[in-house]
Design a protein around this motif. Structure first.
Motif, short mmCIF file in Angstrom:
data_model
loop_
_atom_site.label_atom_id
_atom_site.label_comp_id
_atom_site.label_asym_id
_atom_site.label_seq_id
_atom_site.Cartn_x
_atom_site.Cartn_y
_atom_site.Cartn_z
N PHE A 139 1.24 -1.75 0.13
CA PHE A 139 0.03 0.22 -0.64
C PHE A 139 0.76 1.02 -0.26
CE2 PHE A 139 -2.64 -3.25 2.23
CZ PHE A 139 -3.97 -3.36 1.26
N THR A 140 0.73 2.19 -0.81
CA THR A 140 1.13 3.49 -0.47
C THR A 140 0.70 4.26 0.44
OG1 THR A 140 -0.86 4.37 -1.88
CG2 THR A 140 1.72 3.53 -2.92
N CYS A 141 1.54 5.21 0.90
CA CYS A 141 1.81 6.15 1.97
C CYS A 141 1.71 7.16 1.83
CB CYS A 141 2.19 5.74 3.51
SG CYS A 141 1.65 3.76 3.57
N ASN A 142 0.80 8.70 2.35
CA ASN A 142 0.88 10.20 2.91
C ASN A 142 1.99 10.42 3.64
OD1 ASN A 142 0.78 12.43 1.64
ND2 ASN A 142 -0.64 13.01 1.43
N PHE A 143 3.14 9.93 3.13
CA PHE A 143 3.64 10.44 4.83
C PHE A 143 4.00 11.99 4.86
CE2 PHE A 143 5.52 6.14 5.55
CZ PHE A 143 4.05 5.81 6.09
N ASP A 144 3.79 13.54 5.90
CA ASP A 144 4.37 14.50 6.24
C ASP A 144 5.64 14.00 7.52
OD1 ASP A 144 4.80 16.58 6.71
OD2 ASP A 144 2.93 17.30 7.54
N LEU B 194 8.83 17.01 10.71
CA LEU B 194 9.21 16.62 11.87
C LEU B 194 9.96 15.34 12.41
CD1 LEU B 194 6.49 17.71 14.17
CD2 LEU B 194 7.67 19.07 13.24
N TYR B 195 10.70 14.71 11.33
CA TYR B 195 11.62 14.02 11.07
C TYR B 195 12.70 14.01 11.88
CZ TYR B 195 14.78 9.44 9.77
OH TYR B 195 15.56 9.55 9.99
N PRO B 196 12.97 13.48 13.08
CA PRO B 196 12.40 12.03 13.00
C PRO B 196 11.62 12.59 14.32
CG PRO B 196 15.07 12.54 14.17
CD PRO B 196 14.36 13.47 13.41
N PHE B 197 11.11 13.28 14.68
CA PHE B 197 10.21 13.00 15.94
C PHE B 197 8.30 13.10 15.57
CE2 PHE B 197 14.47 14.97 16.65
CZ PHE B 197 14.40 14.53 17.91
N ASP B 198 8.39 12.69 14.42
CA ASP B 198 7.01 12.52 14.03
C ASP B 198 6.59 11.21 13.52
OD1 ASP B 198 9.07 11.20 12.52
OD2 ASP B 198 8.13 11.65 10.98
N ASP B 199 4.77 11.32 13.99
CA ASP B 199 4.07 10.57 14.23
C ASP B 199 3.14 9.98 13.09
OD1 ASP B 199 4.99 8.97 16.45
OD2 ASP B 199 2.82 10.70 17.46
N GLN B 200 3.46 9.15 12.20
CA GLN B 200 2.20 8.92 10.85
C GLN B 200 1.63 7.95 11.38
OE1 GLN B 200 3.41 10.81 8.79
NE2 GLN B 200 5.59 11.77 9.37
N TYR B 201 0.63 7.70 10.06
CA TYR B 201 0.13 6.60 9.68
C TYR B 201 -0.12 6.32 8.31
CZ TYR B 201 -3.68 10.34 7.67
OH TYR B 201 -4.02 11.28 6.95
N CYS B 202 -0.96 5.11 8.00
CA CYS B 202 -0.87 4.80 6.98
C CYS B 202 -2.31 3.82 6.49
CB CYS B 202 -0.21 3.56 6.41
SG CYS B 202 0.55 3.31 4.19
#
Length: 699
Positions: free
Chosen positions: A454-459, A462-470
């Motif tokens: 599955f393709t994701c759309n990460f923001d 704030l890397y590496p202090f980020d939280d993502q979802y897919c």
């Protein structure tokens, strides 16, 4: 006549059962036997109600003289009983003298004895029952018996006890005992009335059987051939095939039709004359097994017939696999329950993709289908691939996938049926006990394992202090939302793998339903919390240490310019290399990420430190250019006037210009002041950067 009662409403099934069992005696509310009757020319007897439900116990025997062992073991089981086995000498004498008592005209007919169910064919010397192989502890042997070793493996009731005899060559009488009336059923006739299905057996002469129906039918042997006859019209409905096993109609047999049966005209048809009780299945040889043992992937019938013809359903000719089922209420839709069991997840941040290994189950009802002999264990209700391909099955589109993948129905898919409701009726056209289940109350479930990217759309700001979802975005393509929708209440998602992934920690999954488009849609959202240890250890701590090393070079002794400048340059080069490695490990984005800002900040700070070192070095002392070395100038530090070192001068500036520049720096501030300014400036910038990073970091 017992009594007459009439009700103005139908009685419930439970009430009828209670009356038939003589447990209640209700009076009619429209016509009652206790009121308004005048009896004339009738003798009245008052008989207790319980007498009508008492069953007369009468032992009957069916006789077959001079038969082989194989016939003896077949005939009694096919009639619903077993061969006799005496356990005392009194029983031995009873059986041996029974012939003269039952058939006084031919008392010596069975003087050789009777077959018993004992055998030791499986293991020499261990005598067991032939039908269940249970060990017989103490057979009533005659003196010096058994003595046949491996040549005599069957047993016969003689005058003084049981003796072993040869199973293959010997012939003995066969007697089957019944302690109560036994009922037989003729299956596969499409008869709607039970009275035309059930028969009782009787015997007028030895080796002769007569099956008398409760209705119009009879099964008897005329002129050497078994016939199924309508005794009211004296018409033969069918004749038993002459090559039937053991020459008897009991069991699953081929009959030649004389009249139409189940709309079948003038052909052969399989019918079953069964002695089996309720909740049993009749094997082809007329032996009985529990109905739940039918088609359970284990052989239970001796002739292996219980695992034949195990189709769970038959698709009608007018069934259309391209049209979804229609529910009774036109305002409702076909509800598809989706169950996703996620086994593993692999997130690749650089490609913004998520590889998921999971099992997809879809469950729905199809009221156009009728199922046969469903088991409580749904793993036994597996539909064959051929039938699966001919059914309507929901089609799922995996929206956010590479190549726009879809659910598949192939050899890797498995379709089974869940038994949620009891059977509605028995199939009276089947030559066996076949329970029918309605498709409206027993759902189908298809399952298949998938490995989908599955393709994701990460923001990544704030890397590496980020939280993502897919998301796993699914859409039903079989029909529009007016006909087929996702069942919100029954749809589930379960994750059974490890929560700690390579880069992330997987949090609790959530489901989101969407019916705002033309087709029903469903999303499984996988929240991802980044594991920051790697970035801290490989990026932030090394770069921070290098920045501190460059900053500490401002505290070196001012006159060792080469050491200060080489230390800062080395830190700058290492940070530039680190910046290139980090940039290569992250997706290319049009926006700056916080890690980019940090590394650029470290590089700029190192560059500023180099500028400060240059200013400090210029402010240290006098510059002279030796005459013998054009292009070089002599530096005489103020703090150590006895030491100097040649330093290359830029080609564009003369030694006189450098001396004038150094004099200007010394007139304004001392060297010690320049060093303090550099230290405070770098420290202030570090504090400002720390404040900015703290404000931008997530809570």
């Amino acid at each position: 006549m017992h009594q007459v009662n009439i009700w103005d409403h139908p009685l419930s099934a439970n009430t009828i059962s209670e009356i038939a069992a003589c447990r209640i005696d209700p009076k009619g509310n429209y016509v009652s036997w206790d009121e308004g009757w005048s009896l004339s020319n009738v003798t009245e007897y008052n008989i207790p109600q319980k007498n009508f439900c008492e069953v007369e116990e009468k032992t009957t025997y069916l006789w077959f003289p001079h038969k082989t062992w194989s016939f003896a073991t077949y005939i009694c089981q096919a009639l619903g009983t077993q061969l006799p086995l005496p356990t005392t000498m009194d029983e031995v004498r009873f059986w041996y003298n029974l012939t003269a008592k039952i058939w006084p005209d031919n008392p010596s007919l069975c003087h050789d004895g009777f077959w018993t169910p004992m055998e030791d064919n499986r293991r020499e010397g261990v005598w067991t029952m032939h039908y269940d192989h249970s060990i017989i502890p103490s057979p009533m042997w005659q003196k010096d018996e058994p003595n046949g070793i491996i040549y005599e493996n069957c047993a016969n009731i003689g005058v003084d006890g049981v003796e072993d005899i040869d199973c293959l060559t010997e012939r003995r009488c066969t007697v089957c005992r019944f302690t109560e009336r036994h009922t037989f059923a003729l299956l596969g006739t499409c008869e709607a009335e039970l009275r035309n299905i059930y028969f009782t057996v009787s015997q007028q002469r030895m080796d002769q059987l007569l099956f008398q129906g409760y209705g119009d039918y009879q099964i008897r042997k005329d002129n050497g051939q078994w016939r199924w006859i309508n005794i009211v019209t004296n018409q033969t409905l069918a004749k038993l095939d002459l090559h039937a096993p053991n020459g008897k109609p009991m069991g699953r047999r081929t009959w030649h039709l004389e009249t139409p049966v189940c709309d079948q005209v003038s052909a052969t048809r399989i019918l079953t004359l069964s002695p089996c009780p309720a909740n049993s299945y009749t094997c082809s040889d007329a032996t009985c097994i529990p109905h739940d043992n039918r088609c359970d992937y284990k052989i239970d019938c001796r002739d292996r017939s219980d695992e034949l013809n195990c189709e769970l359903l038959r698709v009608q000719n007018d069934y259309n696999k391209n049209v979804p089922p229609r529910v009774s209420n036109k305002n409702e839709t076909v509800q598809v329950a989706i169950e996703i069991t996620i086994e593993s997840v692999n997130v690749v941040t650089t490609l913004m993709t998520m590889l998921v290994s999971y099992k997809l189950k879809m469950t729905w009802f199809d009221n156009r289908l009728t199922f046969r002999d469903l088991k409580e264990n749904e793993n036994l209700n597996i539909v064959s691939d051929e039938i699966m391909m001919s059914l309507w099955i929901p089609h799922i589109d995996f929206v956010n996938t590479e190549g726009n993948q879809n659910s598949e129905v192939d050899e890797e898919a498995s379709l089974h049926i869940q038994r949620l409701q009891p059977h509605t009726h028995m199939d009276n056209s089947a030559p066996g006990e076949v329970k029918m289940y309605a498709g409206a109350g027993n759902p189908l479930t298809i399952s298949r394992n998938y490995h989908t990217t599955f393709t994701c759309n990460f923001d990544l700001v704030l890397y590496p202090f980020d939280d993502q979802y897919c998301d796993m975005h699914l859409r039903i393509l079989s029909a529009s939302k007016e006909y087929v929708t996702v069942d919100h209440t029954a749809t589930t998602v379960t994750y059974i793998g490890s929560e700690l992934l390579l880069e992330y920690q997987l949090l609790q999954q959530t489901m989101h339903f969407d019916n705002n488009h033309s087709h029903s849609e469903f999303r499984v959202r996988l929240p991802l919390r980044r594991r920051r240890g790697y970035a801290l250890c490989d990026i932030y701590i090394p770069s921070f240490v290098l920045l501190i090393i460059g900053y500490l070079s401002l505290f070196f002794r001012p006159h060792i310019f080469e050491v200060r400048i080489m230390t800062t340059l080395t830190s700058l080069l290492v940070m530039a290399t680190l910046f290139s490695q980090v940039s290569a490990s992250l997706p290319k984005t049009s926006y700056f990420k916080i890690v980019d800002v940090w590394l650029l900040f470290c590089i700029v700070m190192s560059f500023l430190i180099i500028i400060f070192h240059t200013i400090i070095d210029i402010s240290l002392g006098n510059y002279t250019v030796p005459e013998s070395t054009p292009g070089l100038m002599k530096v005489v530090p103020l703090l150590t006037p006895t030491s100097w070192s040649p330093t290359p001068a830029p080609k564009s500036l003369s030694g006189k210009m450098y001396r004038n520049l150094a004099c200007k720096f010394r007139r304004r501030f001392s060297t010690r002041t320049y060093i303090a300014i550099a230290q405070y400036c770098i420290s202030a910038v570090l504090k400002i950067m720390n404040s900015i990073v703290h404000d931008q970091s997530p809570e």
